[in-house]
Design a protein around this motif. Sequence first.
Motif, short mmCIF file in Angstrom:
data_model
loop_
_atom_site.label_atom_id
_atom_site.label_comp_id
_atom_site.label_asym_id
_atom_site.label_seq_id
_atom_site.Cartn_x
_atom_site.Cartn_y
_atom_site.Cartn_z
N ILE A 11 0.85 -1.19 0.00
CA ILE A 11 0.00 0.00 0.00
C ILE A 11 0.89 1.23 0.00
CG2 ILE A 11 -1.73 1.28 1.30
CD1 ILE A 11 -2.61 -1.45 2.45
N GLU A 12 0.63 2.13 -0.95
CA GLU A 12 1.37 3.39 -1.01
C GLU A 12 0.46 4.51 -0.54
OE1 GLU A 12 3.12 4.06 -4.86
OE2 GLU A 12 3.98 2.04 -4.90
N ILE A 13 1.02 5.34 0.32
CA ILE A 13 0.28 6.49 0.82
C ILE A 13 1.06 7.75 0.51
CG2 ILE A 13 -0.82 5.14 2.65
CD1 ILE A 13 1.08 6.55 4.64
N THR A 14 0.35 8.87 0.46
CA THR A 14 0.98 10.16 0.23
C THR A 14 1.45 10.71 1.57
OG1 THR A 14 -0.50 10.54 -1.63
CG2 THR A 14 0.60 12.47 -0.71
N GLY A 15 2.72 11.10 1.62
CA GLY A 15 3.28 11.67 2.85
C GLY A 15 3.79 10.60 3.80
N ARG A 16 4.01 11.02 5.03
CA ARG A 16 4.55 10.12 6.06
C ARG A 16 3.43 9.47 6.86
NH1 ARG A 16 9.94 10.66 7.47
NH2 ARG A 16 11.01 12.30 6.34
N LEU A 17 3.71 8.28 7.35
CA LEU A 17 2.79 7.57 8.22
C LEU A 17 3.06 8.02 9.66
CD1 LEU A 17 0.67 5.23 8.28
CD2 LEU A 17 2.57 3.74 8.90
N GLY A 75 0.17 -7.13 12.76
CA GLY A 75 1.48 -7.77 12.81
C GLY A 75 2.57 -6.89 12.22
N PRO A 76 3.78 -7.42 12.15
CA PRO A 76 4.92 -6.63 11.66
C PRO A 76 4.64 -6.02 10.28
CG PRO A 76 5.65 -8.77 12.46
CD PRO A 76 4.15 -8.80 12.45
N THR A 77 4.91 -4.74 10.17
CA THR A 77 4.65 -4.01 8.93
C THR A 77 5.91 -3.28 8.53
OG1 THR A 77 2.34 -3.70 9.59
CG2 THR A 77 3.17 -2.27 7.86
N ASP A 78 6.36 -3.53 7.29
CA ASP A 78 7.53 -2.84 6.75
C ASP A 78 7.07 -1.49 6.22
OD1 ASP A 78 10.24 -2.59 5.82
OD2 ASP A 78 9.49 -2.99 3.80
N VAL A 79 7.67 -0.43 6.73
CA VAL A 79 7.31 0.93 6.33
C VAL A 79 8.54 1.57 5.70
CG1 VAL A 79 6.49 3.19 7.11
CG2 VAL A 79 5.64 1.10 8.21
N ARG A 80 8.41 2.00 4.44
CA ARG A 80 9.54 2.63 3.74
C ARG A 80 9.11 3.98 3.18
NH1 ARG A 80 13.47 -1.76 1.76
NH2 ARG A 80 12.79 -3.46 3.09
N THR A 93 5.05 6.93 1.10
CA THR A 93 5.38 5.89 2.08
C THR A 93 4.75 4.59 1.60
OG1 THR A 93 5.42 7.50 3.87
CG2 THR A 93 5.20 5.18 4.50
N THR A 94 5.53 3.51 1.62
CA THR A 94 5.04 2.20 1.20
C THR A 94 4.94 1.29 2.42
OG1 THR A 94 6.11 2.47 -0.95
CG2 THR A 94 5.46 0.23 -0.34
N LEU A 95 3.79 0.65 2.58
CA LEU A 95 3.54 -0.29 3.68
C LEU A 95 3.42 -1.69 3.10
CD1 LEU A 95 0.54 1.67 5.25
CD2 LEU A 95 2.95 1.93 5.81
N VAL A 141 -2.13 3.91 -3.82
CA VAL A 141 -2.02 2.65 -4.56
C VAL A 141 -2.17 1.48 -3.60
CG1 VAL A 141 -0.49 1.20 -5.99
CG2 VAL A 141 -0.41 3.67 -6.23
N VAL A 142 -2.90 0.46 -4.05
CA VAL A 142 -2.97 -0.82 -3.33
C VAL A 142 -2.64 -1.90 -4.36
CG1 VAL A 142 -4.40 -2.44 -2.05
CG2 VAL A 142 -4.76 0.02 -1.76
N ARG A 143 -1.61 -2.69 -4.08
CA ARG A 143 -1.19 -3.76 -4.99
C ARG A 143 -1.07 -5.07 -4.24
NH1 ARG A 143 3.33 -0.10 -6.94
NH2 ARG A 143 2.41 0.95 -8.70
N THR A 144 -1.35 -6.15 -4.93
CA THR A 144 -1.09 -7.47 -4.36
C THR A 144 0.40 -7.74 -4.53
OG1 THR A 144 -3.28 -8.21 -4.99
CG2 THR A 144 -1.67 -9.91 -4.51
N ALA A 145 1.08 -7.99 -3.41
CA ALA A 145 2.53 -8.22 -3.46
C ALA A 145 2.86 -9.69 -3.68
CB ALA A 145 3.18 -7.73 -2.16
#
Length: 83
Positions: free
Chosen positions: A7-13, A26-31, A37-39, A65-69
């Motif tokens: 999931i891509e979001i605009t700005g910072r989480l 559960g554990p979430t990778d935030v970049r 910001t991509t979750l 954006v929401v994508r199936t990883a």
Amino acid sequence: MHQQHRIEITGRLPRNLRDELERRFGPTDVRQRNATTTLTGPPLDQAGLRALLGLLWDAGVEVSVVRTAGAEPNPDAVPPRST
């Protein structure tokens, strides 16, 4: 079926929202990259994905954006026939 989503979001989480995501899902990778910001978190079913998106919506986060990883393998799936 449980699938992992990116999931891509605009700005910072916000930090408190990141903590809440990890508590609920559960554990979430935030970049963070530039203004996006991509979750990426653990695989979720459709109800879990809806809950996650609802949490982001309620916090006022703009989802772009929401994508199936990827998908969890289904041990009961019938393999495709070869032609």
